[in-house]
Design an enzyme around this catalytic site. Structure first.
Site, mmCIF file in Angstrom:
data_model
loop_
_atom_site.group_PDB
_atom_site.id
_atom_site.type_symbol
_atom_site.label_atom_id
_atom_site.label_comp_id
_atom_site.label_asym_id
_atom_site.label_seq_id
_atom_site.Cartn_x
_atom_site.Cartn_y
_atom_site.Cartn_z
ATOM 1 N N GLU B 48 0.830 -1.211 0.000
ATOM 2 C CA GLU B 48 0.000 0.000 0.000
ATOM 3 C C GLU B 48 0.865 1.261 0.000
ATOM 4 O OE1 GLU B 48 -3.094 -0.233 -0.486
ATOM 5 O OE2 GLU B 48 -3.657 -2.214 0.233
ATOM 6 N N ASN B 52 1.298 4.001 -3.004
ATOM 7 C CA ASN B 52 1.027 5.427 -2.791
ATOM 8 C C ASN B 52 2.190 6.298 -3.266
ATOM 9 O OD1 ASN B 52 -1.499 5.087 -1.707
ATOM 10 N ND2 ASN B 52 -0.881 5.379 0.426
ATOM 11 N N ARG B 106 -9.022 3.503 -7.801
ATOM 12 C CA ARG B 106 -8.349 3.308 -6.517
ATOM 13 C C ARG B 106 -9.442 3.247 -5.462
ATOM 14 N NH1 ARG B 106 -4.422 0.869 -7.189
ATOM 15 N NH2 ARG B 106 -3.926 1.283 -5.032
#
Lengths: 112, 152
Positions: B48, B52, B106
Site C-alpha cells: 500500500e 502510494n 483506486r
C-alpha cells in the site's frame, strides 16, 4: 500465474493472478472488461484459488466490475477466498455488496 | 541485550517494483519467524505504502522510493519515503475511501489497510518535498515463544 477464465451460458469464472497489486490490477481490469463486453457476460465469478496476495488495488478491481455488471443487470460473486485476502476485503466493506460462495455451482445458483 | 538489525533499499518508482519491495521486506522480517498472518499484514502494508509513493507521490514522473527497515527485538519498523509532490491534507488522505484518483479505480483504502494491519502508522509530508510513512509492528508470535521459553 496469470488470469484464466471459463465461460458457460454468459457466466464467466475468472481464476485470478497469484498476486494482485496496483501493477497487475490495470492489466486484470482491461482484460476483464474486454471479456465481459465480448461475451455479454451476466454473472462474473472471481475465483481466488491461485491468489496468494492481494492489496487494496484488488478491491478497486472488484468494485469497478461490480458497478459495471450491476449497470448491465448482471451480478458478481467470489469463491475460494483465503483468510488473508478475506481480511482485506472485510476492511473495505465490500461484503455488503458482493458475497463469498461455496463453489461455482453455489454462486451461479444464487446469482443467476 | 537488545537484538538489532537494519537494512535500506532504494528503487525506481515503477509499478513492477511493488512486488519486489514487499518480498524484500518480507524476507528481512523472516528472521523473526513471523506467522503467515503477520507476514501477510506486513506485505500488504508495504504494498500500500509503495503504491502510494509511486502513483500519488511521483504520479507520472520518475523518482526513487526508499525503504528503511529496522528490527529491535520483536518489533519491526519500516519507513517508506518518496521525494514526490507530498500530501496537502494528511488527515483527509488517511480517511477510509478517500482517493484523489477515483478514475483509476483506486479504492481509497490504502492508509486504512496500513492502520489495520500494523500497530502504528505515522505520516510526515511536506508539499513539494515528499512523504514518509513510518510503520511499526510487534511480532506477537516471537514474544509468545520467548515467554514460553522463559516459563519453562
Amino acid at each position: 500465474m496469470s488470469l484464466t477464465y471459463e465461460i458457460k451460458h454468459r457466466n464467466m469464472i475468472v481464476r485470478l493472478d497469484a498476486e494482485i497489486d496496483h501493477h497487475k490490477a490495470e492489466e486484470i481490469r482491461d482484460r476483464l472488461d474486454q471479456l465481459i463486453a465480448m461475451n455479454s457476460i451476466k454473472v462474473l465469478i472471481f475465483d481466488f484459488s491461485n491468489t496468494v496476495f492481494m492489496d487494496s488495488s484488488g478491491i478497486g478491481v472488484i468494485m469497478g466490475r461490480y458497478k459495471k455488471m450491476k449497470q448491465m443487470g448482471g451480478d458478481v460473486g467470489l469463491i475460494n477466498v483465503n483468510s488473508n485476502i478475506q481480511r482485506v476485503l472485510k476492511l473495505s466493506g465490500i461484503y455488503r455488496l458482493v458475497k463469498n460462495y461455496e463453489s461455482v455451482q453455489d454462486a451461479i445458483k444464487r446469482l443467476v | 541485550m537488545k537484538f538489532e538489525n537494519e537494512m535500506k533499499i532504494e528503487f525506481d518508482s515503477k509499478s513492477q517494483n511493488e512486488g519486489f519491495a514487499r518480498v524484500v521486506v518480507a524476507a528481512f522480517v523472516a528472521q523473526l519467524d513471523p506467522t503467515i498472518e503477520e507476514l501477510a499484514d506486513i506485505k500488504t502494508s508495504i504494498s500500500e505504502a509503495v503504491t502510494n509513493a509511486i502513483i500519488h507521490g511521483y504520479e507520472m514522473y520518475p523518482g526513487k522510493v526508499y525503504i528503511y527497515c529496522k528490527i529491535v527485538d520483536d518489533v519491526i519498523y519500516v519507513e517508506i519515503e518518496d521525494h514526490g509532490k507530498g500530501i496537502s491534507n494528511i488527515e483527509e488522505a488517511r480517511q477510509p475511501l478517500f482517493t484523489s484518483k477515483p478514475n483509476m479505480e483506486r479504492s481509497g483504502m490504502g492508509f486504512t489497510v496500513m492502520e489495520a494491519f500494523m500497530d502504528n502508522v505515522e505520516v510526515e509530508s511536506v508539499e513539494g518535498c515528499g512523504t514518509t510513512v513510518m510503520m511499526k509492528k510487534t511480532l506477537l508470535s516471537l514474544r509468545a515463544t520467548k515467554e514460553e521459553a522463559c516459563n519453562e
